[in-house]
Each structure stands twice: as C-alpha cells, then as structure tokens.
Design a protein around this motif. Sequence first.
Motif, short mmCIF file in Angstrom:
data_model
loop_
_atom_site.label_atom_id
_atom_site.label_comp_id
_atom_site.label_asym_id
_atom_site.label_seq_id
_atom_site.Cartn_x
_atom_site.Cartn_y
_atom_site.Cartn_z
N PRO A 1 0.82 -1.22 0.00
CA PRO A 1 0.00 0.00 0.00
C PRO A 1 0.85 1.27 0.00
N GLY A 2 0.46 2.20 -0.86
CA GLY A 2 1.12 3.49 -0.90
C GLY A 2 2.46 3.52 -1.60
N LYS A 3 2.90 2.39 -2.14
CA LYS A 3 4.25 2.34 -2.75
C LYS A 3 4.23 2.71 -4.22
N TYR A 4 3.18 2.28 -4.96
CA TYR A 4 3.15 2.50 -6.40
C TYR A 4 2.01 3.43 -6.79
N ARG A 5 2.19 4.09 -7.93
CA ARG A 5 1.15 4.95 -8.48
C ARG A 5 1.04 4.70 -9.98
N VAL A 6 -0.17 4.42 -10.45
CA VAL A 6 -0.42 4.21 -11.87
C VAL A 6 -0.41 5.55 -12.59
N VAL A 7 0.18 5.58 -13.78
CA VAL A 7 0.23 6.79 -14.59
C VAL A 7 -0.54 6.56 -15.89
N GLY A 8 -1.65 7.25 -16.05
CA GLY A 8 -2.44 7.11 -17.27
C GLY A 8 -3.24 5.81 -17.33
N GLU A 9 -3.92 5.65 -18.44
CA GLU A 9 -4.73 4.46 -18.70
C GLU A 9 -3.89 3.41 -19.45
N PRO A 10 -4.36 2.16 -19.53
CA PRO A 10 -3.66 1.19 -20.38
C PRO A 10 -3.49 1.76 -21.79
N PHE A 11 -2.30 1.63 -22.37
CA PHE A 11 -2.04 2.30 -23.64
C PHE A 11 -2.12 1.37 -24.85
N ALA A 12 -2.62 0.17 -24.65
CA ALA A 12 -2.93 -0.74 -25.74
C ALA A 12 -3.99 -1.71 -25.23
N LYS A 13 -4.69 -2.36 -26.13
CA LYS A 13 -5.73 -3.31 -25.73
C LYS A 13 -5.36 -4.69 -26.24
N GLY A 14 -5.50 -5.66 -25.38
CA GLY A 14 -5.21 -7.02 -25.79
C GLY A 14 -6.01 -8.00 -24.94
N TYR A 15 -5.70 -9.28 -25.12
CA TYR A 15 -6.38 -10.34 -24.37
C TYR A 15 -5.37 -11.37 -23.91
N GLN A 16 -5.60 -11.91 -22.74
CA GLN A 16 -4.90 -13.12 -22.34
C GLN A 16 -5.70 -14.31 -22.85
N GLY A 17 -4.98 -15.34 -23.23
CA GLY A 17 -5.65 -16.49 -23.82
C GLY A 17 -5.13 -17.81 -23.28
N ILE A 18 -5.98 -18.81 -23.36
CA ILE A 18 -5.56 -20.20 -23.10
C ILE A 18 -4.94 -20.69 -24.40
N MET A 19 -3.73 -21.17 -24.31
CA MET A 19 -2.93 -21.47 -25.50
C MET A 19 -2.94 -22.97 -25.79
N PHE A 20 -3.29 -23.33 -27.03
CA PHE A 20 -3.39 -24.72 -27.44
C PHE A 20 -2.50 -24.98 -28.66
N ARG A 21 -1.99 -26.19 -28.76
CA ARG A 21 -1.29 -26.58 -29.98
C ARG A 21 -2.27 -26.58 -31.16
N LYS A 22 -1.77 -26.26 -32.33
CA LYS A 22 -2.62 -26.21 -33.52
C LYS A 22 -3.33 -27.53 -33.80
N ASP A 23 -2.66 -28.64 -33.47
CA ASP A 23 -3.24 -29.94 -33.78
C ASP A 23 -4.12 -30.48 -32.66
N ASP A 24 -4.41 -29.67 -31.66
CA ASP A 24 -5.25 -30.10 -30.54
C ASP A 24 -6.62 -29.43 -30.57
N ALA A 25 -7.25 -29.45 -31.74
CA ALA A 25 -8.55 -28.79 -31.89
C ALA A 25 -9.61 -29.38 -30.96
N ALA A 26 -9.57 -30.70 -30.75
CA ALA A 26 -10.59 -31.34 -29.90
C ALA A 26 -10.49 -30.83 -28.47
N LEU A 27 -9.26 -30.73 -27.94
CA LEU A 27 -9.08 -30.23 -26.59
C LEU A 27 -9.49 -28.76 -26.51
N ARG A 28 -9.11 -27.99 -27.51
CA ARG A 28 -9.48 -26.58 -27.53
C ARG A 28 -11.01 -26.42 -27.51
N GLU A 29 -11.70 -27.24 -28.28
CA GLU A 29 -13.15 -27.11 -28.38
C GLU A 29 -13.85 -27.48 -27.07
#
Length: 274
Positions: A207-235
């Motif tokens: 508490p009280g140690k850090y201060r945010v400056v401005g808003e997030p400056f890009a938009k993205g997503y975190q994702g669950i990452m799957f191998r390309k050949d693992d479509a069944a598991l991904r689905e």
Amino acid sequence: MIRLSLSLGLAVLATVTSAQAAELPAEIKQAGVLKLTVNSTYAPMEYRHPATNELVGLDIDLANELAKRLGVKIVWSETPFAELIPSLQTRRADFIISGISDRASRREIADFVDYLATGPQFFVMADNAAKDATDLCGKKVGTTRSTSFPVEIEKWSKQNCEPAGKPAIQYVPGENSIDVRNQLKQGRIDAAVQGSETLPYAQTQEPGKYRVVGEPFAKGYQGIMFRKDDAALREVVTEKLTAMIADGAYKAVLDKWGLGANAVAQPMLNAAPQ
C-alpha cells in the motif's frame, strides 16, 4: 480492426460450440489428468501464497473449475515464462493458462482462446513527479522482456514522445514482474509497465508504494494457448468456459481477484489485434 477481430473470433467459436458437444481427447480422458504448467511470478494470475506456499491465483481457480467440469485432475508444474511455449510444444503441458497474451506472432504455432481483457500500463513509485505518461519520455522504463510490452512501449514512444520533440523512452528488460518491481524500488529504472490486471494486486500488497500513470495504452487479451493440432481439446475447454460464463462461475472467479472489469462476454478465438 479490434471490432472486426472480435466479430471473427466470436463467429468462429459460435460455429464450434453449436456443433456436437466436444469430448476430451482419449489419452487425457483415460489418464484422468491434465498436465498444466505456469510461471508462478505473476500475481494475481498465478503465484505462490507467501504464507502457505500454495499455488494460487485467478488462472489457477479458472483451471481448477474447468478440470472439475471435465472430470479430470490437474498435475501442476512450474517454469520460467520464457519456457511456457516450449512446454506446450514438447507436450509437457496439455495447454497453457498462465497470464500469456494472445499475439499474432504466437499464432504461427498455437491457437488462443481469449478469456481476459488486458493492456500494458505505466506505473511509478508513489513519490515520482510524473503526472502524465508523456512525462516518462526519455526515462528508463522496465518491463518483462518475454512479453509483448517492450514492443508496445516502443510503439507508444514513437507515437507520443518523438513527434512532440521529446526523447524516446529507454526500455530496460526484466526477467519477470517481480524483477521489474524490484528494479523500480531500487531506483534502477524510473517507471515500469505491467498488465493492467496485475497492478491493483501489487498496490494492495504494498500500500502506498506505487502509483499508476495514465490508462492502459494498448488493448489485448490473455488467452488459453493450445497446440494447432489439438482442436478437440481446444473445443471442449471452450465449451466448458462458455458454460462457466453463462452460469456465473467465471464472474465469481474474476470478482474474487478484483478483476471483474477485465471480463469478456464470450471466449474468443485468436481475437487480439496485435
């Protein structure tokens, strides 16, 4: 472009989930086990609880709920962030849910089911004089080297510092978010960048140690990452995650970790604009 990406991602997943109910791959179903590996230095997504040393975090809770609905147990392992993708490629992990961003460059080897909104954000020590993000032009700014943030910092600097006649931001690499915050506390850097999902937790812990400056400056997503050949598991994972969003289990996990504002309406396939 973001809107188009979202539409495409939702359209693809709608096609997947409207088909016949997906099933776990036979080898996972027979073993009754999911092998998952995380980088446990990225609170509140995944970290070792300082009092109990237990592996906890938003990703841990989401994965445990997914596993329960899939009827399997999880065998967890830990690895440095840079080893997460190799762990997937070499099948040491069945999929990756560990605060990893969906990036176009990573889609050459994997698919992402995006489940959490994120974005890089500047922060400084509380007594730093910076009021606006442009006050950081020419300053030393640290972030984790293996994330998308170094590229985002450079892009932001080119758009906001140089055109105004100010010097470019000096990027300083760090091994992980803990290392970057330590560099900031030691005065080796002037500011730092982390994902917007991690900063509220860091501020709560110190508490009280850090201060945010401005808003997030890009938009993205975190994702669950799957191998390309693992479509069944991904689905099948997408199907269970969609159900978790519909019945409120997903919201409960995000609210528990103070990240309800980072929620997505539906899982999205490869939807991040980067």
